[in-house]
Structure formats: C-alpha cells, structure tokens
Motif scaffolding. Structure first.
Motif, PDB file in Angstrom:
ATOM      1  N   ALA A 164       6.927   5.389  -9.240  1.00 17.17           N
ATOM      2  CA  ALA A 164       6.275   5.090 -10.516  1.00 17.17           C
ATOM      3  C   ALA A 164       7.206   4.398 -11.505  1.00 17.17           C
ATOM      4  CB  ALA A 164       5.722   6.383 -11.126  1.00 17.17           C
ATOM      5  N   PHE A 171       3.034   1.969  -1.954  1.00 13.92           N
ATOM      6  CA  PHE A 171       3.322   2.354  -3.333  1.00 13.92           C
ATOM      7  C   PHE A 171       2.192   3.168  -3.966  1.00 13.92           C
ATOM      8  CE2 PHE A 171       6.783  -0.515  -5.361  1.00 13.92           C
ATOM      9  CZ  PHE A 171       7.687  -0.039  -4.428  1.00 13.92           C
ATOM     10  N   PHE A 172       1.095   3.355  -3.243  1.00 16.63           N
ATOM     11  CA  PHE A 172      -0.064   4.003  -3.854  1.00 16.63           C
ATOM     12  C   PHE A 172      -0.530   5.221  -3.060  1.00 16.63           C
ATOM     13  CE2 PHE A 172      -0.175  -0.501  -4.962  1.00 16.63           C
ATOM     14  CZ  PHE A 172      -0.254  -0.432  -6.338  1.00 16.63           C
ATOM     15  N   ASP A 173      -1.156   6.146  -3.778  1.00 17.39           N
ATOM     16  CA  ASP A 173      -1.758   7.345  -3.172  1.00 17.39           C
ATOM     17  C   ASP A 173      -3.215   7.446  -3.605  1.00 17.39           C
ATOM     18  OD1 ASP A 173       0.374   8.402  -1.746  1.00 17.39           O
ATOM     19  OD2 ASP A 173       1.190   9.419  -3.512  1.00 17.39           O
ATOM     20  N   LEU A 188       0.817  -1.212   0.000  1.00 15.68           N
ATOM     21  CA  LEU A 188       0.000   0.000   0.000  1.00 15.68           C
ATOM     22  C   LEU A 188       0.854   1.267   0.000  1.00 15.68           C
ATOM     23  CD1 LEU A 188      -2.750  -1.047   2.577  1.00 15.68           C
ATOM     24  CD2 LEU A 188      -2.917  -1.040   0.086  1.00 15.68           C
ATOM     25  N   ILE A 238      -7.072   5.944  -7.378  1.00 13.23           N
ATOM     26  CA  ILE A 238      -5.792   5.420  -6.899  1.00 13.23           C
ATOM     27  C   ILE A 238      -4.721   5.610  -7.963  1.00 13.23           C
ATOM     28  CG2 ILE A 238      -4.577   3.350  -6.105  1.00 13.23           C
ATOM     29  CD1 ILE A 238      -7.287   2.278  -5.163  1.00 13.23           C
ATOM     30  N   GLN A 239      -3.547   6.045  -7.518  1.00 13.10           N
ATOM     31  CA  GLN A 239      -2.429   6.186  -8.441  1.00 13.10           C
ATOM     32  C   GLN A 239      -1.145   5.758  -7.736  1.00 13.10           C
ATOM     33  OE1 GLN A 239      -2.213  10.359  -9.443  1.00 13.10           O
ATOM     34  NE2 GLN A 239      -1.055  10.871  -7.598  1.00 13.10           N
ATOM     35  N   VAL A 240      -0.154   5.345  -8.552  1.00 10.45           N
ATOM     36  CA  VAL A 240       1.139   4.972  -7.995  1.00 10.45           C
ATOM     37  C   VAL A 240       1.860   6.227  -7.527  1.00 10.45           C
ATOM     38  CG1 VAL A 240       3.369   3.895  -8.492  1.00 10.45           C
ATOM     39  CG2 VAL A 240       1.287   2.986  -9.536  1.00 10.45           C
ATOM     40  N   CYS A 241       2.479   6.153  -6.344  1.00 15.53           N
ATOM     41  CA  CYS A 241       3.255   7.285  -5.848  1.00 15.53           C
ATOM     42  C   CYS A 241       4.286   7.690  -6.892  1.00 15.53           C
ATOM     43  CB  CYS A 241       3.982   6.920  -4.554  1.00 15.53           C
ATOM     44  SG  CYS A 241       2.906   6.483  -3.201  1.00 15.53           S
TER      45      CYS A 241
END
Length: 322
Positions: free
Chosen positions: A137, A121-123, A119, A130-133
């Motif tokens: 990325a 790795f995500f924002d 978790l 939801i998107q990848v930090c």
C-alpha cells in the motif's frame, strides 16, 4: 555550440528521403496539439519565475516492420527502465519531461510494480471489493501521488512510439517544439534506435509467405539524426546520447567517435554485461565512472544528478567545452 564535421553529417537527401517515405504518423495532429499545450504551460511558468528546464527523455527500443500490414518485425533490445527511472529523477530536480517511450516498456513511477502481473498488488475482500495489498500500500500510494503531482503541475508529457518511423517523426516534432527553450532544453536519448530499416515503399503490403522459400531482404541504413538534431532541430539544446556495446574493449573508442561525429555534449557509455551497475560519463573534458552504490540504490539517480550539474554549467557558459 560545438562544431560538427560536415563530412560526418548525414546527407540531406537521405534524411529527406526517410521522412518523405515514412508512413503518416498516427495521431500526428494530436501529438502536435499536446506538445503545444505542454510547451505553452512551460512558457507561462517561466514568465512567473526562473526559466523552466525541459528534457526530452527517449526510452525503449524501436521496431523495424517487415510488412506494411505488419506481422513480423526486427526489434531492438531495451526494457526502457533507464529512461523511465531517469524521468522520475529529472522531475524531482525540477525539470519538465517529455517522455517519448516504446509502447509496453517501463514507465515512470511504476518501478515497484511486479514483473509478472500487477494483479499481485491487489486483494479481494470478503464482500468482493478490491483493495491494495497491505504490504504494497505505501509504495503504491507514493507512486500514484508522485505521478499525479508531475502530471497536474504540467511537468510530464508521455508520447508513445513503436516503429523507427514513429520514433524519428515524434523526435523531430518534440525537438522543433523545444527549440524555444534554448540552452534550458535537454535531450536524454536513451532509446535503443534501429540502425537499419526497410523503406516503406520497398515493403510487402501483406504478410510475407513462408512458402516462397528463404527470405532475402535488403535493409537500408537509417540516417543518423543526432547531428540533424544538433544542427537544425534544436541547435542550442544540451544533448546526451548513449552508446551500448557488447564488447567493452571498443566501448570508449565508439563513445569518443559518437561525440566527434554528432556533436554531443555527453555520451553515456555502457557495456551490456554491466549496464545496470555502472556507466562511463564521457565529455570532451574527460571521463567519469558512475557506479551504483548498492543493490537498493538507483544508478539513474546518480547519473541524473551529474547531468543536472553539467547542464547548469552549460547554461552558464554554453560555448565552453565541458
């Protein structure tokens, strides 16, 4: 092929007894179907060019159940990192990999995932999508891209196990399916395999009750399958086993003994205290120490490079000692 001292080989009755008494392999038919489809794809690729090399990488530790409806078990220490990382480098070198791994252990292309939780790795964005930090990325996209490429090109098949029974049954299926690859097949046996087990018919069916007092249980020695692998299941394949010891003073002696006993082409010797930093590459021709260059490098990259080179020599001259 290297000769194997018959007196050192496991008794056929012990091997037969182990497999006869093992519980039926979960999803055995599905595993056989996946193996056939994977090897058929390798055969088609080999017809249109040079023979594709295939390596079975085993990874993680096996468990020994103490009850048939298992609540308690004995476990073997292994994170599975070496097998997972090595799988990436074998694929990069052009090998097709059958990755036989312990459920929950390290996976190929996931070495950058945080240990605590993926978790991290995500924002969440303002609209709750939801998107990848951003900071992760690049590595996440590369991992996904490399993984998908390996799978889509038919270069990676993953088969999970948990118990010693599952592991050895799957290894036998993989080995017999790979026998058609001849010298182009390789076994990179990095899994931490239990030396002792409780025969299935001797196990309690239900949870062992603590009220009965101290537990007195007799463990049976697991038949050593390495020589069976070399003699019967895949006799032409190039075979690498691992020897881990907590006492470095006996490490090389044990590695040499494993090579003589089981007819391995290479034994990778590593001490528990330093296994992440260095290993000793043992063949009949000598010993080579492989060390990690720095904290940002992977020992497994150097190790697989050396194995690819040694395997190439074996394919050219399979009867010559390495």
């Amino acid at each position: 092929m290297d000769s194997i001292n018959g007196s050192e080989a496991p008794q056929e009755s012990d091997v037969k007894s182990f497999f006869d008494s093992a519980p039926p392999l979960r999803d055995g038919d599905l595993i056989c179907r996946k193996l056939k489809e994977f090897m058929d794809g390798i055969a088609r690729s080999s017809e249109s060019g040079s023979p594709v090399r295939v390596v079975c990488v085993t990874s993680g530790g096996t468990t020994v159940p103490l009850e048939q409806r298992c609540v308690r078990y004995i476990d073997n220490f292994s994170s599975g990192y070496r097998g997972a990382a090595s799988t990436e480098y074998f694929v990069k070198a052009g090998y097709a990999v059958i990755f036989v791994y312990r459920r929950g252990s390290c996976q190929p292309y996931c070495s950058y995932l945080p240990q605590d939780s993926f978790l991290e790795f995500f924002d969440l964005t303002e609209d709750s999508s939801i998107q990848v930090c951003q900071s992760h990325a690049t590595v996440v996209k590369k991992a996904i891209r490399d993984y998908r490429k390996a799978v889509d090109e038919g270069l990676l098949l993953k088969l999970p196990f948990t118990t010693i029974f599952e592991y050895l049954q799957i290894l036998k299926l993989v080995a017999t399916s790979m026998s058609c690859t001849g010298t182009h097949g390789m076994f990179y046996l990095a899994a931490a395999v239990s030396d002792f087990y409780v025969p299935w018919e001797s196990m309690a069916e239900h949870k062992i009750q603590s009220a009965v007092g101290p537990l007195d249980m007799r463990l049976t020695q697991v038949p050593k399958m390495l020589s069976v692998l070399r003699r019967e299941w895949a006799p032409s394949a190039f075979c690498i086993s691992f020897k881990l010891e907590t006492d470095p003073d006996i490490l090389l002696q044990k590695a040499d003994a494993a090579m003589r006993k089981y007819g391995m082409h290479v034994v990778i010797a590593n001490a528990l205290a330093t296994y992440k930093e260095e290993v000793i590459f043992v063949t009949k021709g000598g010993r080579t120490t492989v060390r990690r260059h720095n904290k940002d490098s992977d020992l497994e990259e150097q190790l697989t490079d050396l194995l690819v080179e040694t395997h190439s020599e074996y394919i050219k001259q399979p009867g010559v000692e390495l």
